[in-house]
Design a protein around this motif. Sequence first.
Motif, short mmCIF file in Angstrom:
data_model
loop_
_atom_site.label_atom_id
_atom_site.label_comp_id
_atom_site.label_asym_id
_atom_site.label_seq_id
_atom_site.Cartn_x
_atom_site.Cartn_y
_atom_site.Cartn_z
N PHE A 1 0.89 -1.15 0.00
CA PHE A 1 0.00 0.00 0.00
C PHE A 1 0.93 1.20 0.00
N ALA A 2 0.67 2.14 -0.91
CA ALA A 2 1.66 3.19 -1.15
C ALA A 2 1.05 4.59 -1.05
N PRO A 3 0.67 5.01 0.13
CA PRO A 3 0.07 6.34 0.25
C PRO A 3 1.12 7.45 0.19
N SER A 4 0.70 8.61 -0.28
CA SER A 4 1.54 9.79 -0.19
C SER A 4 1.18 10.51 1.11
N LEU B 1 4.14 -1.51 3.60
CA LEU B 1 3.72 -0.11 3.58
C LEU B 1 4.84 0.73 2.97
N ARG B 2 4.54 1.31 1.81
CA ARG B 2 5.54 2.17 1.16
C ARG B 2 5.07 3.61 1.29
N ILE B 3 5.93 4.46 1.79
CA ILE B 3 5.55 5.87 1.93
C ILE B 3 6.03 6.61 0.69
N ASP B 4 5.09 7.07 -0.13
CA ASP B 4 5.41 7.75 -1.40
C ASP B 4 5.64 9.24 -1.15
N ASP B 5 6.83 9.52 -0.61
CA ASP B 5 7.11 10.91 -0.23
C ASP B 5 8.17 11.55 -1.12
N PRO C 1 9.83 5.81 -9.68
CA PRO C 1 10.16 5.27 -8.34
C PRO C 1 9.27 4.09 -7.96
N SER C 2 8.01 4.17 -8.33
CA SER C 2 7.09 3.09 -7.98
C SER C 2 7.54 1.77 -8.59
N VAL C 3 7.95 1.83 -9.87
CA VAL C 3 8.38 0.59 -10.54
C VAL C 3 9.68 0.08 -9.93
N VAL D 1 -2.09 -3.63 -6.48
CA VAL D 1 -3.54 -3.52 -6.26
C VAL D 1 -3.83 -2.07 -5.91
N ARG D 2 -4.58 -1.38 -6.76
CA ARG D 2 -4.81 0.05 -6.55
C ARG D 2 -6.07 0.48 -7.28
N GLY D 3 -6.40 1.76 -7.15
CA GLY D 3 -7.62 2.27 -7.73
C GLY D 3 -7.55 2.34 -9.26
N ASP E 1 -8.05 4.64 -11.19
CA ASP E 1 -7.47 5.86 -11.76
C ASP E 1 -6.03 5.62 -12.22
N HIS E 2 -5.47 4.47 -11.87
CA HIS E 2 -4.09 4.18 -12.27
C HIS E 2 -3.99 3.26 -13.49
N VAL E 3 -5.11 2.92 -14.10
CA VAL E 3 -5.07 1.95 -15.21
C VAL E 3 -4.13 2.42 -16.33
#
Length: 446
Positions: free
Chosen positions: A8-11, A40-44, A188-190, A202-204, A206-208
Amino acid sequence: MSAPIVRFAPSPTGRLHVGNVRTALINWLFAQAQGGKFILRIDDTDLERSTQEYEDGLKVDLTWLGLEWAGTFNQSDRFAEYDAAADTLRAMGLLYPCYESADELERKRKIALSRGRPPVYDRAALKLTDDEKAKLEAEGVKPHWRFKLSGERVEWTDLVRGPQSIDTSSLSDPILIREDGSYLYTLPSVVDDIEAGITHVVRGEDHVTNSGAQIEIFRALGGTAPDMAHTPLLIGADGQGLSKRLGSLSMGELRAEGYEPMSICSLLAKIGTSDNVEARSSLEELAAEFDFAKIGRAPARFDEAELKNLNAAILHGLPFDAVKERLAAVDPRAADEAFWTVVRENCSLLPEVAAWVDTVFGDIAPMVADEDKAFVAEAAALFPAGEATGETWSAWTNAVKEATGRKGRALFMTLRKALTGQEHGPDMGAILPLIGRERALKRLGS
Ligand code: GLU
């Protein structure tokens, strides 16, 4: 299938709300169901908008929900890895410098649209000679960097959406690095997903479209792309998007209002799926019922009224030990097992016990109509001797009925209103021993 690893990668640029918690929950339940790992990945990477306070807050929220993580890291600690990946892509000719200003790009976009063409970046920068680039840089123009898409179709079988096909020739080459050297989220995500061995993204939904580009970046960097699942977005009970209301649907707000984490998790795990929305008392139960195949394609409806109903159902089953401390925080007098067992049925949210504390232990204004005064005084005189017990109400009301001839509502409601100051409330037989003889008689005016 080997054990999945998900993230899960929240900003950390705001509070967690029902939308991103749903994504976290789906990841968590899938990992739990498959004996996998939830990271848990922090997308900062956006150093200006990310704050430590939001990061701490989202960890508090996830912990409160019970969504524990097997590991966590911050993207801001990994710029060296992203630089190395960018160099790899440059060496492959897949990351190229562009010098257009935002205004120029906007102009190109408008021209394309006015000619009825899709506003796709024209790759003019790829035609620049080394001399032209050197000249621009000497003039102080800093490049931004785009990833060169293949122009082919990227296909995958989405675990929620089924077969997907994205024609990358219809997309602009995505910008991976801005003029100031900062990274957009895409690369960075990749890089992190490869290094963490993520098996499922697994995400919303809006990222398709991002997935089209990211799958090509996965392949370019030597990895195979993970499996993908894109879940439909949440809408409100009114069918409208939730974006404007997400502030009030943050975990901080819902916790302050007194919601139980399991009512939030029960609702978010089930809306938009083929399962019924029902209260569950543990995340493990939800995990045992989890299956991507149950998630539909239509937006998931988040209805606060439904959340409240689930909360009530969960609250009514909570034993005293589970709520003792929170009751004490509402009011020390509420931290009483008999009290909790009697009033919980009348609360949808735990803090509502406060009103019952006053009804039971406080000074209330009895509701006695003038025409009932004589009747209430007569009833008071018949109040059974000794401390009130579980039998008192029925013994007393029988005696009053016998003596006065009153029955039904005229009997029971009149005495309820006199004793509690309200028309509704817990079973009188159960609440009367809590009120106790002394207070009861005082309320009855004697
Ligand atoms: N930080 C991104 C977001 O919150 C993560 C998306 C992803 O899961 O890849 O949208």
